[in-house]
Design an enzyme around this catalytic site. Structure first.
Site, PDB file in Angstrom:
ATOM      1  N   LYS A 115       0.831  -1.214   0.000  1.00 41.29           N
ATOM      2  CA  LYS A 115       0.000   0.000   0.000  1.00 41.29           C
ATOM      3  C   LYS A 115       0.868   1.268   0.000  1.00 41.29           C
ATOM      4  O   LYS A 115       0.575   2.233  -0.715  1.00 41.29           O
ATOM      5  CB  LYS A 115      -0.922  -0.027   1.228  1.00 41.29           C
ATOM      6  CG  LYS A 115      -1.742   1.212   1.448  1.00 41.29           C
ATOM      7  CD  LYS A 115      -2.791   1.436   0.383  1.00 41.29           C
ATOM      8  CE  LYS A 115      -3.477   2.783   0.593  1.00 41.29           C
ATOM      9  NZ  LYS A 115      -4.410   3.107  -0.480  1.00 41.29           N
ATOM     10  N   LYS A 134       0.416  11.966   4.969  1.00 46.30           N
ATOM     11  CA  LYS A 134       0.649  10.961   6.021  1.00 46.30           C
ATOM     12  C   LYS A 134       1.269   9.703   5.420  1.00 46.30           C
ATOM     13  O   LYS A 134       2.260   9.161   5.925  1.00 46.30           O
ATOM     14  CB  LYS A 134      -0.695  10.644   6.695  1.00 46.30           C
ATOM     15  CG  LYS A 134      -0.686   9.556   7.731  1.00 46.30           C
ATOM     16  CD  LYS A 134      -1.488   8.302   7.479  1.00 46.30           C
ATOM     17  CE  LYS A 134      -2.661   8.239   6.615  1.00 46.30           C
ATOM     18  NZ  LYS A 134      -3.294   6.957   6.424  1.00 46.30           N
TER      19      LYS A 134
HETATM   20  P1  NAD Z   1     -11.932   9.761   7.131  1.00 50.41           P
HETATM   21  O1  NAD Z   1     -11.238  10.794   7.938  1.00 50.41           O
HETATM   22  O2  NAD Z   1     -13.027  10.162   6.204  1.00 50.41           O
HETATM   23  O3  NAD Z   1     -12.477   8.576   8.079  1.00 50.41           O
HETATM   24  C1  NAD Z   1     -11.871   8.163   9.266  1.00 50.41           C
HETATM   25  C2  NAD Z   1     -12.957   8.075  10.338  1.00 50.41           C
HETATM   26  O4  NAD Z   1     -12.385   7.563  11.538  1.00 50.41           O
HETATM   27  C3  NAD Z   1     -13.571   9.437  10.674  1.00 50.41           C
HETATM   28  O5  NAD Z   1     -14.976   9.400  10.511  1.00 50.41           O
HETATM   29  C4  NAD Z   1     -13.176   9.656  12.130  1.00 50.41           C
HETATM   30  O6  NAD Z   1     -14.125  10.389  12.882  1.00 50.41           O
HETATM   31  C5  NAD Z   1     -13.025   8.231  12.625  1.00 50.41           C
HETATM   32  N1  NAD Z   1     -12.200   8.114  13.829  1.00 50.41           N
HETATM   33  C6  NAD Z   1     -11.057   8.765  14.139  1.00 50.41           C
HETATM   34  N2  NAD Z   1     -10.594   8.390  15.347  1.00 50.41           N
HETATM   35  C7  NAD Z   1     -11.478   7.468  15.809  1.00 50.41           C
HETATM   36  C8  NAD Z   1     -11.559   6.722  17.019  1.00 50.41           C
HETATM   37  N3  NAD Z   1     -10.631   6.832  17.971  1.00 50.41           N
HETATM   38  N4  NAD Z   1     -12.608   5.872  17.177  1.00 50.41           N
HETATM   39  C9  NAD Z   1     -13.552   5.761  16.204  1.00 50.41           C
HETATM   40  N5  NAD Z   1     -13.534   6.447  15.061  1.00 50.41           N
HETATM   41  C10 NAD Z   1     -12.504   7.298  14.859  1.00 50.41           C
HETATM   42  O7  NAD Z   1     -10.767   9.041   6.304  1.00 50.41           O
HETATM   43  P2  NAD Z   1     -10.927   8.071   5.030  1.00 50.41           P
HETATM   44  O8  NAD Z   1     -10.612   8.865   3.804  1.00 50.41           O
HETATM   45  O9  NAD Z   1     -12.172   7.285   5.141  1.00 50.41           O
HETATM   46  O10 NAD Z   1      -9.655   7.117   5.262  1.00 50.41           O
HETATM   47  C11 NAD Z   1      -9.645   6.090   6.252  1.00 50.41           C
HETATM   48  C12 NAD Z   1      -8.370   5.266   6.072  1.00 50.41           C
HETATM   49  O11 NAD Z   1      -8.363   4.672   4.757  1.00 50.41           O
HETATM   50  C13 NAD Z   1      -7.073   6.099   6.146  1.00 50.41           C
HETATM   51  O12 NAD Z   1      -6.080   5.344   6.770  1.00 50.41           O
HETATM   52  C14 NAD Z   1      -6.739   6.370   4.687  1.00 50.41           C
HETATM   53  O13 NAD Z   1      -5.367   6.616   4.501  1.00 50.41           O
HETATM   54  C15 NAD Z   1      -7.215   5.077   4.038  1.00 50.41           C
HETATM   55  N6  NAD Z   1      -7.617   5.195   2.628  1.00 50.41           N
HETATM   56  C16 NAD Z   1      -8.392   6.242   2.189  1.00 50.41           C
HETATM   57  C17 NAD Z   1      -8.773   6.288   0.838  1.00 50.41           C
HETATM   58  C18 NAD Z   1      -9.622   7.423   0.293  1.00 50.41           C
HETATM   59  O14 NAD Z   1      -9.721   7.546  -0.944  1.00 50.41           O
HETATM   60  N7  NAD Z   1     -10.245   8.256   1.109  1.00 50.41           N
HETATM   61  C19 NAD Z   1      -8.385   5.266  -0.035  1.00 50.41           C
HETATM   62  C20 NAD Z   1      -7.640   4.185   0.449  1.00 50.41           C
HETATM   63  C21 NAD Z   1      -7.262   4.163   1.794  1.00 50.41           C
END
Ligand code: NAD
Length: 305
Positions: free
Chosen positions: A183, A252
């Site tokens: 990744k 990040k």
């Molecule tokens: P996001 O910020 O939209 O979602 C993360 C969620 O986690 C938020 O709703 C937040 O409130 C919640 N959260 C934070 N701390 C928490 C806790 N202690 N307990 C419970 N919930 C908590 O981010 P995202 O874009 O959905 O990305 C999530 C993960 O997936 C990241 O690691 C990101 O790098 C990875 N990712 C994102 C994408 C993308 O296109 N957005 C694609 C592949 C991978």
């Protein structure tokens, strides 16, 4: 046999559609997010959101997490400080049932995956580091690519659940961090491609080229890439940068890739330059926009520097 209960912690841009797809497959899914609005949004779509993390962790046979960064992953799994008052003292390590399978789809480092796997194995909890690629669009369509590290037997038990969120699922190796290795490599490419799109389109635009016409030609030329298509068609062409994948999450991941390089003493001549560009963009206020806004950042550089 009673049906397994699936927990889902982190109902954000990726987590919510993944949780909904598990429901679509007929699983009972209990969701939790630290942000009340995210829980409400999940309920609005028919999801069963719980008000505390302990209710979800303690009831789950299979638990997914989709959290922003290593800090939140350590918090939720119980290998770091808990900063959320409501969940203090509650973690997967302390409240997960023996026999639970935990699947972390967050993008973190191989070291974090390893640390979590070790903490959970003491409680007889199986763990897979299973980061995903494909963005929100493919999370919604349940066609994500899933890159999995962890024990083969745990993977075999988790496979039906992974198939509910993804289309291309790879078991890379038994080390729980192997998915993260792939990744972070993927996202190092994305860092380059996104900046390349931003600069190349700025160049073409500066000499009066119509960017939509350019896209039609380059999509059948070697300048084509998936990131060019994504960033141009979904964002730049529409001049809208609602995320998607935020610039700060990409930064990040680039920092995690740099840590991975440093760990092995690997020299990558362009890495620091690339990181400096994203750091500056985040400092200038582009962090919460989609990464495609690096195009706007480069445009703004024409006026500011
Ligand atoms: P996001 O910020 O939209 O979602 C993360 C969620 O986690 C938020 O709703 C937040 O409130 C919640 N959260 C934070 N701390 C928490 C806790 N202690 N307990 C419970 N919930 C908590 O981010 P995202 O874009 O959905 O990305 C999530 C993960 O997936 C990241 O690691 C990101 O790098 C990875 N990712 C994102 C994408 C993308 O296109 N957005 C694609 C592949 C991978």
């Amino acid at each position: 046999m009673t049906e397994p209960v699936v927990g889902f912690i982190g109902l954000g841009k990726m987590g919510q559609p993944m949780a909904l797809n598990l429901m679509q497959k007929g699983y009972t899914v209990l969701g939790y997010d630290v942000v009340p609005a995210a829980r409400e949004a999940f309920r609005t779509k028919g999801g069963e959101a719980r008000g505390s993390m302990v209710e979800v962790i303690g009831s789950s046979d299979v638990l997914f997490t989709s959290l922003p960064s290593p800090k939140e992953v350590r918090e939720v799994y119980g290998t770091g400080e808990a900063s959320d008052g409501a969940s203090a003292g509650v973690s997967v390590a302390t409240h997960g049932k023996a026999g639970l399978i935990a699947i972390d789809t967050s993008t973190v480092s191989p070291e974090v995956n390893q640390e979590v796997a070790e903490a959970l194995s003491k409680r007889d909890i199986g763990y897979l580091g299973a980061p995903v690629s494909g963005g929100v669009e493919r999370a919604v369509d349940a066609t994500l690519t899933v890159m999995v590290g962890g024990e083969k037997t745990t993977y075999a038990r988790a496979l039906p659940f992974l198939q509910a969120i993804g289309e291309n699922i790879f078991h890379i190796g038994e080390h729980p961090g192997m998915g993260s290795v792939v990744k972070l490599t993927n996202n190092y490419f994305i860092g380059y491609y996104t900046l390349a799109v931003a600069e190349a389109l700025t160049l073409a635009g500066s000499v009066g080229m119509d960017l939509s016409q350019l896209f039609e030609i380059l999509k059948v030329s070697y300048g084509q890439s998936r990131i060019y298509e994504r960033n141009f068609k979904l964002f730049i062409e529409k001049d809208q940068y609602e995320p998607g994948f935020t610039t700060k999450l990409l930064l990040k991941d680039l920092n995690l890739a740099r840590d991975m390089a440093r760990e092995k003493g690997t020299t990558l001549p362009m890495m620091d330059t690339l990181l400096a560009m994203y750091e500056k963009a985040v400092q200038k206020g582009y962090g919460d926009l989609d990464m495609a806004a690096m195009y706007r950042f480069v445009q703004d550089q024409q006026k500011n520097d």
